[in-house]
Design an enzyme around this catalytic site. Sequence first.
Site, PDB file in Angstrom:
ATOM      1  N   LYS A  51       1.039  -0.582  -0.190  1.00 21.69           N
ATOM      2  CA  LYS A  51      -0.137   0.152  -0.052  1.00 21.69           C
ATOM      3  C   LYS A  51       1.447   1.312   0.570  1.00 21.69           C
ATOM      4  CE  LYS A  51      -3.586  -2.463   2.120  1.00 21.69           C
ATOM      5  NZ  LYS A  51      -4.576  -2.627   3.782  1.00 21.69           N
ATOM      6  N   GLN A  99      -4.312  -1.359  10.271  1.00 17.87           N
ATOM      7  CA  GLN A  99      -4.356  -2.783  10.052  1.00 17.87           C
ATOM      8  C   GLN A  99      -5.023  -4.093  10.406  1.00 17.87           C
ATOM      9  OE1 GLN A  99      -3.414  -3.495   6.432  1.00 17.87           O
ATOM     10  NE2 GLN A  99      -3.998  -5.333   6.185  1.00 17.87           N
ATOM     11  N   ASP A 132     -10.792   2.756   4.783  1.00 20.47           N
ATOM     12  CA  ASP A 132     -11.354   0.768   4.194  1.00 20.47           C
ATOM     13  C   ASP A 132     -12.707   0.923   4.288  1.00 20.47           C
ATOM     14  OD1 ASP A 132      -9.122  -0.431   4.378  1.00 20.47           O
ATOM     15  OD2 ASP A 132      -8.765  -0.149   6.579  1.00 20.47           O
TER      16      ASP A 132
END
Length: 292
Positions: free
Chosen positions: A54, A98, A121
């Site tokens: 990412k 994460q 997200d």
Amino acid sequence: MTATLLDGTAVARTIREELAGQIRDLSSRLKRPPGLTVVIVGENPASQVYVRMKHRACQEIGVASEVITLPAETSETELLATVARLNADPCVDGILVQLPLPRQISEPRIIEAIDPSKDVDCFHPVNVGLMAVGQPRFLPCTPAGVVELLRRTGHTTQGKRVTVVGRSNIVGRPLAIMLGHRGPMADATVTVCHTKTPDLAAACRQAEILIAAAGVPRCVTAEMVAPGAVVVDVGVNRVDDPASERGYRLAGDVDFDAVKEVASAITPVPGGVGPMTIAMLLTNACKAATLH
Ligand code: GUN
């Protein structure tokens, strides 16, 4: 028959090229690049790989990416304090924590602490709710990546029987909601399968589009796939492989070698949905930069 490959790497590259111009415009308007901060807690090897990918994708495209690495013993209070600081930082447009998190930290509490306008997200319940009622602020990255890969390879879902294997908050459930909405890349008749589904094979065999997001290596076998079906494999599983230098290799949820002889189109692992997830994250980071 051998299926066509749905090349997520190539499609994601096209999306990144489209985004690059948008990021240049945004950067001159904001007088700074869009900013994404990724927080990783502990040393989960798969998470470390994802976060590195990412970060690299952001750097390549001109999104300012910061990675905050916290030790595995970090307390929930400490992580909440980090999130609060990022919420208050005007140069941080997007925040991604994460998952999974270490056991001492409640994932829902952390997700709910993220400013919904920075939730790239699309995990915050407010954003999940907006998406579910058809007024999305963000779309969740992996489900949006699946839909975009299908769209850009000419596979509409309208009127189709779609079976989703897996009901996770990250993939299966939001994907099923999106595909059940109205619209050209929705309007599907969706079946969601899970661990209590009595006849998984039958539910899979009725699908014109089969999406495997169970997190179980090779759980979708050739006998479970209707001839000519489009098969999307969301699984990224590490399986032991003493012959490999790393000691493991990546396997999808689909038995690729056998299923490619039955399906009309199939995504590879790696190189299918994974790159699309990252392209959708970059899309959401740009969107977040326009929200405040
Ligand atoms: N863990 C596995 N997939 C994801 C994802 O898309 N976002 C975050 N934050 N964690 C993950």
